[in-house]
Write a protein that holds these residues in place. Structure first.
Motif, PDB file in Angstrom:
ATOM      1  N   UNK A 101       0.700  -1.206  -0.083  1.00 21.35           N
ATOM      2  CA  UNK A 101       0.201  -0.102   0.079  1.00 21.35           C
ATOM      3  C   UNK A 101       0.910   1.317  -0.039  1.00 21.35           C
ATOM      4  N   UNK A 102       2.148   1.371  -0.518  1.00 17.60           N
ATOM      5  CA  UNK A 102       3.063   2.543  -0.469  1.00 17.60           C
ATOM      6  C   UNK A 102       2.156   3.566  -1.461  1.00 17.60           C
ATOM      7  N   UNK A 103       1.534   2.980  -2.520  1.00 21.72           N
ATOM      8  CA  UNK A 103       0.835   4.052  -3.251  1.00 21.72           C
ATOM      9  C   UNK A 103      -0.319   4.967  -2.706  1.00 21.72           C
ATOM     10  N   UNK A 104      -0.944   4.310  -1.600  1.00 24.80           N
ATOM     11  CA  UNK A 104      -2.044   5.053  -0.863  1.00 24.80           C
ATOM     12  C   UNK A 104      -1.398   5.870   0.339  1.00 24.80           C
ATOM     13  N   UNK A 105      -0.217   5.350   0.786  1.00 23.25           N
ATOM     14  CA  UNK A 105       0.194   6.138   1.699  1.00 23.25           C
ATOM     15  C   UNK A 105       0.836   7.447   1.369  1.00 23.25           C
ATOM     16  N   UNK A 106       1.499   7.357   0.053  1.00 19.73           N
ATOM     17  CA  UNK A 106       2.121   8.386  -0.431  1.00 19.73           C
ATOM     18  C   UNK A 106       1.155   9.621  -0.590  1.00 19.73           C
ATOM     19  N   UNK A 107      -0.108   9.299  -1.161  1.00 20.04           N
ATOM     20  CA  UNK A 107      -1.208   9.845  -1.457  1.00 20.04           C
ATOM     21  C   UNK A 107      -1.390  10.789  -0.142  1.00 20.04           C
ATOM     22  N   UNK A 108      -1.505   9.967   0.824  1.00 15.92           N
ATOM     23  CA  UNK A 108      -1.861  10.658   2.200  1.00 15.92           C
ATOM     24  C   UNK A 108      -0.810  11.674   2.450  1.00 15.92           C
ATOM     25  N   UNK A 109       0.499  11.357   2.364  1.00 14.65           N
ATOM     26  CA  UNK A 109       1.397  12.101   2.861  1.00 14.65           C
ATOM     27  C   UNK A 109       1.441  13.454   2.041  1.00 14.65           C
ATOM     28  N   UNK A 110       1.122  13.317   0.839  1.00 12.87           N
ATOM     29  CA  UNK A 110       1.061  14.433  -0.334  1.00 12.87           C
ATOM     30  C   UNK A 110       0.180  15.528   0.597  1.00 12.87           C
ATOM     31  N   UNK A 111      -0.650  14.993   1.188  1.00 17.40           N
ATOM     32  CA  UNK A 111      -1.652  16.166   1.838  1.00 17.40           C
ATOM     33  C   UNK A 111      -0.924  17.191   2.828  1.00 17.40           C
ATOM     34  N   UNK A 112       0.434  16.799   3.162  1.00 17.03           N
ATOM     35  CA  UNK A 112       1.294  17.610   4.122  1.00 17.03           C
ATOM     36  C   UNK A 112       1.507  18.930   3.331  1.00 17.03           C
ATOM     37  N   UNK A 113       1.176  18.937   2.004  1.00 18.37           N
ATOM     38  CA  UNK A 113       1.625  20.414   1.204  1.00 18.37           C
ATOM     39  C   UNK A 113       0.744  21.161   1.794  1.00 18.37           C
ATOM     40  N   UNK A 114      -0.356  21.077   2.397  1.00 19.73           N
ATOM     41  CA  UNK A 114      -1.034  22.233   2.910  1.00 19.73           C
ATOM     42  C   UNK A 114      -0.479  22.827   4.156  1.00 19.73           C
ATOM     43  N   UNK A 115       0.408  22.221   4.926  1.00 22.29           N
ATOM     44  CA  UNK A 115       0.871  22.475   6.129  1.00 22.29           C
ATOM     45  C   UNK A 115       1.594  23.905   6.142  1.00 22.29           C
ATOM     46  N   UNK A 116       2.326  24.233   5.188  1.00 24.70           N
ATOM     47  CA  UNK A 116       3.240  25.403   5.199  1.00 24.70           C
ATOM     48  C   UNK A 116       2.056  26.643   5.206  1.00 24.70           C
ATOM     49  N   UNK A 117       0.861  26.623   4.509  1.00 28.06           N
ATOM     50  CA  UNK A 117      -0.080  27.710   4.552  1.00 28.06           C
ATOM     51  C   UNK A 117      -0.598  27.737   5.727  1.00 28.06           C
ATOM     52  N   UNK A 118      -0.863  26.579   6.365  1.00 30.02           N
ATOM     53  CA  UNK A 118      -1.507  26.516   7.822  1.00 30.02           C
ATOM     54  C   UNK A 118      -0.453  27.283   8.802  1.00 30.02           C
ATOM     55  N   UNK A 119       0.631  27.027   8.806  1.00 34.30           N
ATOM     56  CA  UNK A 119       1.852  27.452   9.637  1.00 34.30           C
ATOM     57  C   UNK A 119       2.110  29.049   9.435  1.00 34.30           C
ATOM     58  N   UNK A 120       1.963  29.479   8.170  1.00 34.48           N
ATOM     59  CA  UNK A 120       2.161  30.861   7.780  1.00 34.48           C
ATOM     60  C   UNK A 120       1.209  31.671   8.380  1.00 34.48           C
ATOM     61  N   UNK A 121      -0.093  31.149   8.239  1.00 31.00           N
ATOM     62  CA  UNK A 121      -1.267  31.851   8.664  1.00 31.00           C
ATOM     63  C   UNK A 121      -1.130  32.033  10.448  1.00 31.00           C
ATOM     64  N   UNK A 122      -0.518  31.119  10.960  1.00 30.28           N
ATOM     65  CA  UNK A 122      -0.689  31.148  12.389  1.00 30.28           C
ATOM     66  C   UNK A 122       0.927  32.139  12.706  1.00 30.28           C
ATOM     67  N   UNK A 123       1.749  32.121  11.826  1.00 29.87           N
ATOM     68  CA  UNK A 123       3.016  33.172  11.909  1.00 29.87           C
ATOM     69  C   UNK A 123       2.277  34.650  11.922  1.00 29.87           C
ATOM     70  N   UNK A 124       1.641  34.777  10.609  1.00 28.04           N
ATOM     71  CA  UNK A 124       1.044  36.210  10.512  1.00 28.04           C
ATOM     72  C   UNK A 124      -0.019  36.600  11.413  1.00 28.04           C
ATOM     73  N   UNK A 125      -0.822  35.678  12.104  1.00 24.78           N
ATOM     74  CA  UNK A 125      -1.758  35.881  12.916  1.00 24.78           C
ATOM     75  C   UNK A 125      -0.885  36.350  14.612  1.00 24.78           C
ATOM     76  N   UNK A 126       0.252  35.712  14.717  1.00 19.92           N
ATOM     77  CA  UNK A 126       0.821  35.833  16.016  1.00 19.92           C
ATOM     78  C   UNK A 126       1.495  37.417  15.720  1.00 19.92           C
ATOM     79  N   UNK A 127       2.009  37.854  14.629  1.00 24.46           N
ATOM     80  CA  UNK A 127       2.660  38.943  14.365  1.00 24.46           C
ATOM     81  C   UNK A 127       1.769  40.066  14.299  1.00 24.46           C
ATOM     82  N   UNK A 128       0.478  39.664  14.434  1.00 24.55           N
ATOM     83  CA  UNK A 128      -0.497  40.920  14.172  1.00 24.55           C
ATOM     84  C   UNK A 128      -0.815  41.388  12.786  1.00 24.55           C
ATOM     85  N   UNK A 129      -0.689  40.347  11.705  1.00 23.02           N
ATOM     86  CA  UNK A 129      -0.645  41.046  10.252  1.00 23.02           C
ATOM     87  C   UNK A 129      -1.977  40.303   9.860  1.00 23.02           C
ATOM     88  N   UNK A 130      -2.906  40.247  10.566  1.00 21.46           N
ATOM     89  CA  UNK A 130      -4.276  39.318   9.978  1.00 21.46           C
ATOM     90  C   UNK A 130      -4.947  40.301   9.025  1.00 21.46           C
TER      91      UNK A 130
END
Length: 265
Positions: free
Chosen positions: A149-178
């Protein structure tokens, strides 16, 4: 469970990749701390918990980029899972040293992140993070140990591509840049990225599994039932988080519209 033979390659790749994942987290955590202290004026003024989460999100972003890049390469750019490649090997049986290595690194990451979440619980994440990390580690471990099932797990791992946007949102919020345009553009990118990588991709995931169900059924019982249960749980969590993202985006757009209207009056 039918485990694959723990051959010479696995003896090196598996433990080394897990250790590498843990070491990666420690190194990027420290690097994030040093770079942030020198390059961001507001970092030193943060309280201790915010600094810890700031650094934690640094290695979270690094892992997400690495996992998404490797997954994209193996799924799309390489011929590992091509219908015309690998002779008669079925999709669920295909694997490579790179997929093994990426799974090991991801296990190291999830172990490190989970340890920090538990240590500072619930300040770094609530029960939903424990569930997400637990399911992810279970699925990755099963695929790594069985070679299935490596094919399916790799697809699930690819969903991590959204994490940088989630983290940047948190950084900007903390910096008062909403109220900044960057916050808005990042929110739009997060919306589109989440829709593609965590909603539409899962639709393809389930469609592919349905069309290749004869191959999926060849997986050992524990793996077979895990494929039928874990991805739906993860997709349900993605839908809940997507609903929150949609509400947040609508709220931000409404505030910006009101701000523009106030300036023109």
């Amino acid at each position: 469970m039918d485990l694959i033979s723990f051959g010479p390659q696995e003896q090196i790749v598996w433990p080394a990749s897990v250790v590498a994942g843990i070491a990666m987290c420690a190194a990027v955590y420290d690097l994030t701390r040093q770079v942030s202290s020198r390059c961001f004026k507001g970092y030193d003024g943060l309280n201790e918990m915010h600094k810890i989460e700031w650094n934690n999100r640094g290695f979270s972003t690094f892992h997400a980029l690495a996992a998404a890049a490797v997954s994209l390469y193996l799924l799309v750019l390489s011929d590992l899972f091509s219908e015309d490649a690998r002779g008669t090997a079925i999709v669920v049986d295909r694997k490579s040293w790179l997929s093994d290595g990426m799974f090991g690194v991801s296990l190291g990451y999830f172990l490190t992140d989970l340890a920090m979440i538990l240590w500072y619980f619930p300040r770094l994440g609530g029960k939903e993070y424990l569930l997400h990390h637990g399911l992810s580690m279970y699925a990755i471990s099963l695929a790594l140990l069985s070679g299935k099932g490596h094919f399916y797990i790799l697809m699930v791992l690819f969903t991590e591509a959204t994490t940088p946007f989630v983290n940047l949102r948190w950084y900007l919020d903390l910096a008062g840049r909403k109220g900044s345009k960057l916050y808005l553009y990042n929110g739009l990118a997060l919306f589109v990225g989440w829709l593609v990588a965590r909603i539409i991709l899962f639709v393809y995931f389930f469609a592919h599994m349905y069309l290749h169900f004869d191959q999926v059924r060849t997986v050992f019982p524990l793996g077979f039932y895990s494929i039928l249960t874990v991805p739906p749980l993860l997709s349900l969590m993605n839908l809940v988080w997507f609903w929150k993202i949609c509400k947040g985006m609508v709220k931000t757009l409404c505030k910006m519209k009101q701000s523009v209207s106030a300036k023109t009056d």
